[in-house]
Design a protein around this motif. Structure first.
Motif, PDB file in Angstrom:
ATOM      1  N   PHE A 324       0.773  -1.239   0.000  1.00  0.00           N
ATOM      2  CA  PHE A 324       0.000   0.000   0.000  1.00  0.00           C
ATOM      3  C   PHE A 324       0.806   1.293   0.000  1.00  0.00           C
ATOM      4  CE2 PHE A 324      -3.317  -2.734   2.254  1.00  0.00           C
ATOM      5  CZ  PHE A 324      -4.125  -2.846   1.136  1.00  0.00           C
ATOM      6  N   GLU A 325       2.011   1.273   0.557  1.00  0.00           N
ATOM      7  CA  GLU A 325       2.702   2.554   0.782  1.00  0.00           C
ATOM      8  C   GLU A 325       2.975   3.309  -0.509  1.00  0.00           C
ATOM      9  OE1 GLU A 325       5.988   5.265   0.968  1.00  0.00           O
ATOM     10  OE2 GLU A 325       6.517   3.173   0.591  1.00  0.00           O
ATOM     11  N   ALA A 326       3.231   2.599  -1.604  1.00  0.00           N
ATOM     12  CA  ALA A 326       3.575   3.264  -2.861  1.00  0.00           C
ATOM     13  C   ALA A 326       2.408   4.033  -3.479  1.00  0.00           C
ATOM     14  CB  ALA A 326       4.118   2.245  -3.861  1.00  0.00           C
ATOM     15  N   PHE A 327       1.202   3.845  -2.953  1.00  0.00           N
ATOM     16  CA  PHE A 327       0.079   4.671  -3.421  1.00  0.00           C
ATOM     17  C   PHE A 327       0.213   6.119  -2.952  1.00  0.00           C
ATOM     18  CE2 PHE A 327      -1.961   0.504  -3.783  1.00  0.00           C
ATOM     19  CZ  PHE A 327      -2.683   0.638  -4.958  1.00  0.00           C
ATOM     20  N   ILE A 328       0.789   6.312  -1.778  1.00  0.00           N
ATOM     21  CA  ILE A 328       0.815   7.645  -1.173  1.00  0.00           C
ATOM     22  C   ILE A 328       1.494   8.683  -2.066  1.00  0.00           C
ATOM     23  CG2 ILE A 328       1.568   8.977   0.836  1.00  0.00           C
ATOM     24  CD1 ILE A 328      -0.644   7.003   1.501  1.00  0.00           C
ATOM     25  N   PRO A 329       2.678   8.401  -2.657  1.00  0.00           N
ATOM     26  CA  PRO A 329       3.336   9.438  -3.453  1.00  0.00           C
ATOM     27  C   PRO A 329       2.758   9.652  -4.843  1.00  0.00           C
ATOM     28  CG  PRO A 329       4.699   7.466  -3.407  1.00  0.00           C
ATOM     29  CD  PRO A 329       3.560   7.238  -2.443  1.00  0.00           C
ATOM     30  N   LYS A 330       1.628   9.027  -5.152  1.00  0.00           N
ATOM     31  CA  LYS A 330       1.009   9.346  -6.442  1.00  0.00           C
ATOM     32  C   LYS A 330       0.642  10.824  -6.524  1.00  0.00           C
ATOM     33  CE  LYS A 330      -0.637   4.876  -8.006  1.00  0.00           C
ATOM     34  NZ  LYS A 330      -1.676   4.199  -8.793  1.00  0.00           N
ATOM     35  N   LYS A 331       0.466  11.454  -5.381  1.00  0.00           N
ATOM     36  CA  LYS A 331       0.200  12.897  -5.385  1.00  0.00           C
ATOM     37  C   LYS A 331       1.350  13.662  -6.030  1.00  0.00           C
ATOM     38  CE  LYS A 331      -0.853  16.831  -2.438  1.00  0.00           C
ATOM     39  NZ  LYS A 331      -1.009  17.345  -1.051  1.00  0.00           N
ATOM     40  N   GLN A 332       2.575  13.156  -5.882  1.00  0.00           N
ATOM     41  CA  GLN A 332       3.721  13.848  -6.479  1.00  0.00           C
ATOM     42  C   GLN A 332       3.590  13.886  -8.004  1.00  0.00           C
ATOM     43  OE1 GLN A 332       5.720  15.319  -4.208  1.00  0.00           O
ATOM     44  NE2 GLN A 332       4.368  14.293  -2.718  1.00  0.00           N
ATOM     45  N   HIS A 333       3.087  12.807  -8.588  1.00  0.00           N
ATOM     46  CA  HIS A 333       2.865  12.788 -10.036  1.00  0.00           C
ATOM     47  C   HIS A 333       1.873  13.872 -10.446  1.00  0.00           C
ATOM     48  CE1 HIS A 333       4.959   9.025 -11.147  1.00  0.00           C
ATOM     49  NE2 HIS A 333       4.598   8.591  -9.949  1.00  0.00           N
ATOM     50  N   ALA A 334       0.809  14.020  -9.675  1.00  0.00           N
ATOM     51  CA  ALA A 334      -0.202  15.025 -10.007  1.00  0.00           C
ATOM     52  C   ALA A 334       0.373  16.427  -9.902  1.00  0.00           C
ATOM     53  CB  ALA A 334      -1.410  14.876  -9.084  1.00  0.00           C
ATOM     54  N   MET A 335       1.161  16.681  -8.874  1.00  0.00           N
ATOM     55  CA  MET A 335       1.736  18.018  -8.694  1.00  0.00           C
ATOM     56  C   MET A 335       2.729  18.345  -9.806  1.00  0.00           C
ATOM     57  SD  MET A 335       2.197  17.835  -4.550  1.00  0.00           S
ATOM     58  CE  MET A 335       2.527  19.565  -4.222  1.00  0.00           C
ATOM     59  N   ILE A 336       3.500  17.363 -10.225  1.00  0.00           N
ATOM     60  CA  ILE A 336       4.419  17.585 -11.341  1.00  0.00           C
ATOM     61  C   ILE A 336       3.633  17.766 -12.640  1.00  0.00           C
ATOM     62  CG2 ILE A 336       6.189  16.470 -12.761  1.00  0.00           C
ATOM     63  CD1 ILE A 336       7.214  15.182 -10.122  1.00  0.00           C
ATOM     64  N   ARG A 337       2.610  16.941 -12.840  1.00  0.00           N
ATOM     65  CA  ARG A 337       1.780  17.045 -14.042  1.00  0.00           C
ATOM     66  C   ARG A 337       1.286  18.476 -14.246  1.00  0.00           C
ATOM     67  NH1 ARG A 337       0.381  14.485 -18.726  1.00  0.00           N
ATOM     68  NH2 ARG A 337       1.656  16.315 -19.143  1.00  0.00           N
ATOM     69  N   PHE A 338       0.903  19.135 -13.172  1.00  0.00           N
ATOM     70  CA  PHE A 338       0.307  20.465 -13.276  1.00  0.00           C
ATOM     71  C   PHE A 338       1.271  21.584 -12.890  1.00  0.00           C
ATOM     72  CE2 PHE A 338      -3.311  17.560 -12.901  1.00  0.00           C
ATOM     73  CZ  PHE A 338      -3.989  17.909 -14.060  1.00  0.00           C
ATOM     74  N   GLY A 339       2.559  21.277 -12.851  1.00  0.00           N
ATOM     75  CA  GLY A 339       3.566  22.315 -12.656  1.00  0.00           C
ATOM     76  C   GLY A 339       3.463  23.062 -11.343  1.00  0.00           C
ATOM     77  N   ARG A 398       8.919  -3.830  -2.050  1.00  0.00           N
ATOM     78  CA  ARG A 398       7.843  -2.831  -2.133  1.00  0.00           C
ATOM     79  C   ARG A 398       7.336  -2.729  -3.561  1.00  0.00           C
ATOM     80  NH1 ARG A 398       7.695   1.133   2.548  1.00  0.00           N
ATOM     81  NH2 ARG A 398       7.858  -1.002   3.327  1.00  0.00           N
ATOM     82  N   LEU A 399       6.007  -2.807  -3.700  1.00  0.00           N
ATOM     83  CA  LEU A 399       5.372  -2.886  -5.008  1.00  0.00           C
ATOM     84  C   LEU A 399       4.353  -1.773  -5.190  1.00  0.00           C
ATOM     85  CD1 LEU A 399       4.461  -6.695  -4.931  1.00  0.00           C
ATOM     86  CD2 LEU A 399       6.453  -5.689  -6.053  1.00  0.00           C
ATOM     87  N   LEU A 400       4.081  -1.474  -6.449  1.00  0.00           N
ATOM     88  CA  LEU A 400       2.871  -0.752  -6.821  1.00  0.00           C
ATOM     89  C   LEU A 400       2.148  -1.650  -7.803  1.00  0.00           C
ATOM     90  CD1 LEU A 400       1.173   1.783  -6.491  1.00  0.00           C
ATOM     91  CD2 LEU A 400       2.371   2.771  -8.446  1.00  0.00           C
ATOM     92  N   PHE A 401       1.235  -2.445  -7.280  1.00  0.00           N
ATOM     93  CA  PHE A 401       0.561  -3.504  -8.041  1.00  0.00           C
ATOM     94  C   PHE A 401       1.588  -4.401  -8.716  1.00  0.00           C
ATOM     95  CE2 PHE A 401      -3.621  -1.361  -7.716  1.00  0.00           C
ATOM     96  CZ  PHE A 401      -4.364  -2.472  -7.381  1.00  0.00           C
TER      97      PHE A 401
END
Length: 544
Positions: A324-339, A398-401
C-alpha cells in the motif's frame, strides 16, 4: 443499516431456508467482486443459518484461495498455512455433506479439492492452479450452461498466468497460457447462454481477459453492463474503466471510479479500513487521479490524490506496507503534471521515513524536478543526491501492483536527470536521459493505472518541440496517441489532451493542412474538459 445491494444475480443452492441461501449468494457475488474477506463472512452466516449447507463450506474454501490479484507468492508463511488449513477443513466438511448435494454442487466440490496442497510448505503454486483448471474443464463440459461453472472455469484458467495472459509486445496470447480457451469459453457464454450478460463473474473475467489484448475495445459493452449490475460493489462498478482508459474515454474513467469510491466508502464505514479490500478502494482513487491527469483536470486529480492518502491510514500501511505505501506518493505525479513547483517545495517530508520509504524518495524526486524548473540548479543537484540516497533504502519487496518500486524509481531517476540537464542547457544529454525514461516506462509490467502516471513521452515531446526538433516530437506524440501503431496497445493513450496539443503544434509549425483540422477538432473537445490552461504537453517546457 440495511445490507448492501448486490444486484439481482442468484444461484439456486441446496440449503434449508431462505436465510442460508441469501447469505450464500451474497458471498458468491462478493467473490465475483474480489471482496473475498466479506465473502467468507457471508458464507459463515449461511452456515450459521444452515450448518448442513455443503456449498457454504465450498464457498469458504474457494474464497480463501489465491486469486488474480493476490497470489501465493504474495502471502506470508503464516497466511499460507492459514489458507491451506482453512481450505482443507472446509473441503472436508463439504464432502461430508455431499449426500445432500445436487450433481453440479458435488462436481464443484470435487474439482476444488485439486486447488489446494496438503501442506503449505511449497514455493511454486503453479501445479495447483493447473490442476484446478484441469479439474474444472470436465465440470464445465458436464454443465455447459451453468453460468457459475463457466465463470469459475475461466477464472481457474486465467489464474494460471495472472496479468500475463497476452504478450503485449506482439499482441498474441502469452506462451503457456489458456488465454484463447478462456476467451472462447466466455464469448460462447455471452453469445449463447441465457443470463450471461447479467452475471458479474463472467463480465469481470472478460474485462481482465481483454484488457492486455490488442483489442480491448471488445470488452466495452461488458464494462458498461457491469458498471450498473451490482450497485454496492465498488470494484465491479470500476472494472469497465480498465477498458475505458485503453480506448481514451477518460471522462468515463473519472465518473465511474468516483461512483465506485462512493460505494466503497459505504463498505469502509461498515467494515473499517483494516482489510485487504482497502487495496481496491485505493485502486479506484488511483484510477480517478489517472483519468483526471489525462483530462487536464487539476482539481479532480488533486482531490483524488488526497482521498487516496486518506484511504490509507497507518493502521493499514504498517502491516501491508509493501502493498500500500507506494500509493501515497502518487500525489507527487499530479503536482508535477500540473507544474505545482511552489507547492512541491513547500510540502513537508514524511515524518516516518522508514515506513514511508517510497514516499520519501518520490518527494525528493519531485523537489529536484521543481528546483530544476524554477532555475535553481544547485538546489536541484542537492535534492537529486538526497533522492539517490533515499531510493536505495526502498525495499526490493515494495510494489505498486504489478511493478516494483525499484523499477518506478529508475524512471524517476532518468526523468529527473533529463529535466535537470535540460534546464542547465545540456539539451543533448537531457534528451538521452528522457529517451531512456521512455524506454523504461514502456518496459513496465502491464498495470492499470500504468505504474508511471505521466507518460515520459510528454516531457520528451515538449522539450524536443521547444528546441525545434519537429520530426522526432511529432513521432513521439503520434506514438503516444496510438496513431502509428509503433507502440503496444497498453502504452498508447488515445485522445489525451497533452499529446493532442503537441501534435497539433507540430502540424501547425510545419504548415500541414489536411490532418490538422481533424486533430484541432479533437484538441478543442479535449481542452473544453480541462480546468487548466494547457500550453504544452508538459509543464517542464516554457509556456508557448
Amino acid at each position: 443499516m440495511a445490507y448492501f445491494d448486490l444486484g439481482a444475480y442468484r444461484r439456486p443452492v441446496t440449503a434449508s431456508g431462505r436465510k442460508a441461501a441469501k447469505w450464500f449468494n451474497r458471498g458468491l457475488v462478493w467473490c465475483y467482486g474480489f471482496n473475498h474477506e466479506e465473502a467468507v463472512l457471508c458464507f459463515n452466516k449461511a452456515l450459521a443459518a444452515d450448518p448442513g449447507c455443503a456449498m457454504a463450506h465450498w464457498g469458504i474454501a474457494w474464497a480463501v484461495g489465491p486469486n488474480y490479484n493476490k497470489g501465493w507468492e504474495d502471502l506470508s508463511a503464516e497466511a499460507r498455512a492459514d489458507m491451506v488449513e482453512t481450505a482443507q477443513r472446509h473441503l472436508g466438511l463439504a464432502l461430508s455433506l455431499a449426500g445432500s448435494c445436487t450433481p453440479v454442487e458435488l462436481a464443484l466440490i470435487g474439482a476444488l479439492a485439486a486447488r489446494y496442497p496438503r501442506s503449505p510448505q511449497l514455493e511454486d503454486y503453479a501445479p495447483f492452479h493447473t490442476a484446478f483448471a484441469r479439474a474444472m474443464r470436465p465440470v464445465q463440459r458436464a454443465f455447459p450452461n451453468d453460468l457459475d461453472v463457466i465463470a469459475i472455469t475461466a477464472e481457474a484458467m486465467m489464474n494460471r498466468t495472472p496479468w500475463q495472459l497476452w504478450d503485449t509486445a506482439t499482441g498474441t496470447p502469452a506462451e503457456g497460457s489458456d488465454t484463447l480457451e478462456a476467451k472462447a469459453l466466455l464469448e460462447h457464454a455471452f453469445a449463447r447462454v441465457d443470463g450471461a450478460w447479467d452475471h458479474p463473474g463472467l463480465l469481470h473475467m472478460y474485462i481482465h481477459l481483454m484488457e492486455m489484448s490488442p483489442t480491448p475495445e471488445l470488452a466495452l459493452r461488458h464494462g458498461d453492463r457491469l458498471a450498473v449490475l451490482v450497485p454496492d460493489a465498488g470494484h465491479l462498478i470500476h472494472m469497465g474503466t480498465h477498458i475505458d482508459v485503453l480506448t481514451g474515454d477518460y471522462q468515463n474513467v473519472v465518473a465511474r471510479n468516483q461512483r465506485a469510491s462512493i460505494a466503497d466508502e459505504r463498505f469502509r464505514a461498515y467494515a473499517g479500513p483494516d482489510n485487504f479490500y482497502t487495496l481496491y478502494r485505493a485502486h479506484n482513487y488511483s484510477f480517478t487521479l489517472y483519468g483526471a491527469m489525462f483530462l487536464g483536470q487539476k482539481r479532480t486529480a488533486l482531490a483524488a490524490a488526497e482521498a487516496l492518502i486518506g484511504a490509507l491510514p497507518e493502521s493499514i500501511l504498517r502491516p501491508y506496507a509493501d502493498w500500500f505505501e507506494a500509493f501515497i506518493p502518487k500525489k507527487q505525479h499530479a503536482m508535477i503534471r500540473f507544474g505545482m513547483w511552489a507547492e512541491i517545495l513547500d510540502q513537508p517530508l514524511p515524518r516516518d521515513a522508514e515506513l514511508y520509504r517510497m514516499t520519501t524518495a518520490m518527494t525528493h524526486y519531485a523537489r529536484a524536478i521543481a528546483f530544476a524548473n524554477t532555475g535553481r540548479p544547485k538546489e536541484a543537484q542537492k535534492a537529486a543526491q538526497v533522492f539517490e540516497a533515499a531510493r536505495l533504502l526502498v525495499p526490493e519487496t515494495r510494489l505498486l501492483f504489478n511493478n516494483t518500486c525499484a523499477d518506478l524509481l529508475a524512471i524517476a531517476e532518468r526523468m529527473m536527470l533529463g529535466e535537470m540537464a535540460y534546464h542547465e542547457g545540456q539539451h543533448a544529454r537531457a534528451f538521452d536521459h528522457l529517451r531512456a525514461a521512455v524506454a523504461l516506462d514502456d518496459g513496465l509490467h502491464y498495470d492499470e493505472p500504468w505504474g508511471w502516471l505521466q507518460p515520459a513521452r510528454h516531457a520528451l515531446g515538449a522539450l524536443l518541440l521547444e528546441q525545434g526538433h519537429l520530426d522526432e516530437a511529432e513521432a513521439v506524440y503520434r506514438a503516444d496517441l496510438g496513431l502509428d501503431g509503433a507502440l503496444p496497445r497498453p502504452c498508447q493513450h488515445p485522445g489525451n489532451v497533452w499529446s493532442l496539443h503537441g501534435l497539433n503544434e507540430c502540424l501547425e509549425r510545419r504548415g500541414e493542412t489536411v490532418e490538422r483540422p481533424h486533430v484541432r477538432a479533437q484538441l478543442a473537445k479535449a481542452l473544453a474538459r480541462a480546468d487548466v490552461r494547457i500550453g504544452a504537453s508538459c509543464f517542464c517546457r516554457a509556456r508557448r
